[in-house]
Design a protein around this motif. Sequence first.
Motif, short mmCIF file in Angstrom:
data_model
loop_
_atom_site.label_atom_id
_atom_site.label_comp_id
_atom_site.label_asym_id
_atom_site.label_seq_id
_atom_site.Cartn_x
_atom_site.Cartn_y
_atom_site.Cartn_z
N LYS A 2 0.84 -1.20 0.00
CA LYS A 2 0.00 0.00 0.00
C LYS A 2 0.87 1.25 0.00
O LYS A 2 1.86 1.35 0.71
N THR A 3 0.50 2.22 -0.85
CA THR A 3 1.25 3.48 -0.92
C THR A 3 1.00 4.30 0.34
O THR A 3 -0.15 4.45 0.78
N LEU A 4 2.06 4.84 0.92
CA LEU A 4 1.90 5.77 2.04
C LEU A 4 1.57 7.15 1.46
O LEU A 4 2.13 7.54 0.43
N LEU A 5 0.68 7.87 2.10
CA LEU A 5 0.23 9.18 1.62
C LEU A 5 -0.23 9.15 0.15
O LEU A 5 0.31 9.85 -0.70
N PRO A 6 -1.21 8.32 -0.17
CA PRO A 6 -1.68 8.26 -1.56
C PRO A 6 -2.37 9.57 -1.97
O PRO A 6 -3.23 10.08 -1.25
N THR A 7 -1.96 10.12 -3.10
CA THR A 7 -2.49 11.42 -3.56
C THR A 7 -3.74 11.22 -4.42
O THR A 7 -3.90 10.21 -5.10
N SER A 8 -4.62 12.22 -4.36
CA SER A 8 -5.80 12.21 -5.24
C SER A 8 -6.32 13.64 -5.39
O SER A 8 -5.82 14.55 -4.73
N THR A 9 -7.31 13.83 -6.23
CA THR A 9 -7.95 15.15 -6.35
C THR A 9 -9.32 15.08 -5.67
O THR A 9 -9.90 14.00 -5.54
N ALA A 10 -9.82 16.24 -5.28
CA ALA A 10 -11.16 16.27 -4.67
C ALA A 10 -12.23 15.99 -5.71
O ALA A 10 -13.32 15.55 -5.38
N GLY A 11 -11.93 16.26 -6.98
CA GLY A 11 -12.97 16.04 -7.99
C GLY A 11 -12.59 16.52 -9.36
O GLY A 11 -11.78 15.92 -10.05
N SER A 12 -13.15 17.65 -9.76
CA SER A 12 -13.08 18.04 -11.16
C SER A 12 -11.69 18.53 -11.58
O SER A 12 -10.94 19.10 -10.79
N LEU A 13 -11.41 18.29 -12.85
CA LEU A 13 -10.24 18.87 -13.52
C LEU A 13 -10.78 19.63 -14.73
O LEU A 13 -11.89 19.36 -15.19
N PRO A 14 -10.00 20.59 -15.26
CA PRO A 14 -10.51 21.38 -16.40
C PRO A 14 -10.84 20.49 -17.60
O PRO A 14 -10.18 19.48 -17.83
N LYS A 15 -11.88 20.88 -18.31
CA LYS A 15 -12.26 20.16 -19.53
C LYS A 15 -11.53 20.75 -20.73
O LYS A 15 -11.25 21.95 -20.75
N PRO A 16 -11.23 19.93 -21.74
CA PRO A 16 -10.62 20.47 -22.96
C PRO A 16 -11.56 21.47 -23.63
O PRO A 16 -12.78 21.34 -23.55
N SER A 17 -10.99 22.46 -24.31
CA SER A 17 -11.80 23.55 -24.89
C SER A 17 -12.73 23.07 -26.00
O SER A 17 -13.71 23.74 -26.31
N TRP A 18 -12.43 21.90 -26.58
CA TRP A 18 -13.33 21.39 -27.64
C TRP A 18 -14.57 20.69 -27.06
O TRP A 18 -15.52 20.43 -27.75
N LEU A 19 -14.54 20.42 -25.73
CA LEU A 19 -15.68 19.75 -25.09
C LEU A 19 -16.60 20.76 -24.41
O LEU A 19 -17.83 20.64 -24.45
N ALA A 20 -16.00 21.76 -23.76
CA ALA A 20 -16.78 22.77 -23.03
C ALA A 20 -15.96 24.06 -22.98
O ALA A 20 -14.75 24.04 -23.22
#
Length: 344
Positions: A2-20
């Motif tokens: 098991k990784t110690l201090l596993p990193t993650s994001t709270a949620g959203s990341l920017p969408k590409p400009s061709w999608l939104a």
Amino acid sequence: MKTLLPTSTAGSLPKPSWLAQAETLWSPWKLQDAALIEGKQDALRLSLDDQDRAGIDIVSDGEQTRQHFVTTFIEHLSGVDFESRQTVKIRNRYDASVPTVVGAVSREKPVFVEDAKFLRGLTKKPIKWALPGPMTMIDTLYDAHYKSREKLAWEFAKILNQEARELEAAGVDIIQFDEPAFNVFFDEVNDWGIATLEKAIEGLKCETAVHICYGYGIKANIDWKNSLGSEWRQYEEIFPKLQKSNIDLISLECQHSRVPMDLIELIRGKKVMVGAIDVATHTVETPEDVANTLRQALRFVDADKLYPCTNCGMAPLPRHVARGKLQALSAGAAIIRKELSAQG
């Protein structure tokens, strides 16, 4: 291992400009029908690639498949009329035009399950999927049917549980419920908010998380934060009851926030996703900035329960800024891992 201090994001990341629309919260899609499905999958792949290149340990879809963190889920439910709109105050902060609950709410079909299967097929890493929490859902609607916040929250909790069980079956490792409303309606949180959240996770074997933040870096939220004084003690009202709950992980905001770090002591024993990246600024943290936040948090949470994370979603940020912040998060966590292994 098991990784110690596993990193993650709270949620959203920017969408590409061709999608939104770039750097815009809740932008309408630029594609439709089959092209939209394919576009979302392409964006999800790019988002996963950004996370992989930055060395993020627990990955997500970056919310490329949802336009709004609450209403995209609600759009798929029956009993809600999106044509009939009312203006309500969201979390006592800003006015928004919202759909109306006109009848009994129910989930006719899965909402995100196919997207989760798609992500699962792309990576061997643990994956986290975000759903709106029951209290935040009711705060984003006008209820003309149940006429009771609590009743509607229990109905949503049952629906969320159906979705969560299918996400777990699709291979999701952590299911996160977004509950920014927990930072506002303290009495309701303690009376029935945490209970409805526990209903939403009933019977799950995978890990569960609740994300409670002070919001995206938009003006209404920044103005609200500026009104909160020198210390933000909102968590103090709800952490004691959350500590006793069945939720595994609690995600909170720490970087550049006025949350006293010792409040984490109130959830001792829980896994804590410590927000070490400020999403309300375009300034990219240094790895040392991140490491400093994590060092402070380690006074109140055991190392094996600390999950370095972002304060909130990064959808409104430029893509290069979000990528830089992901890299800083990983590099900062690596500094602390090294320090911990040196201490033995």
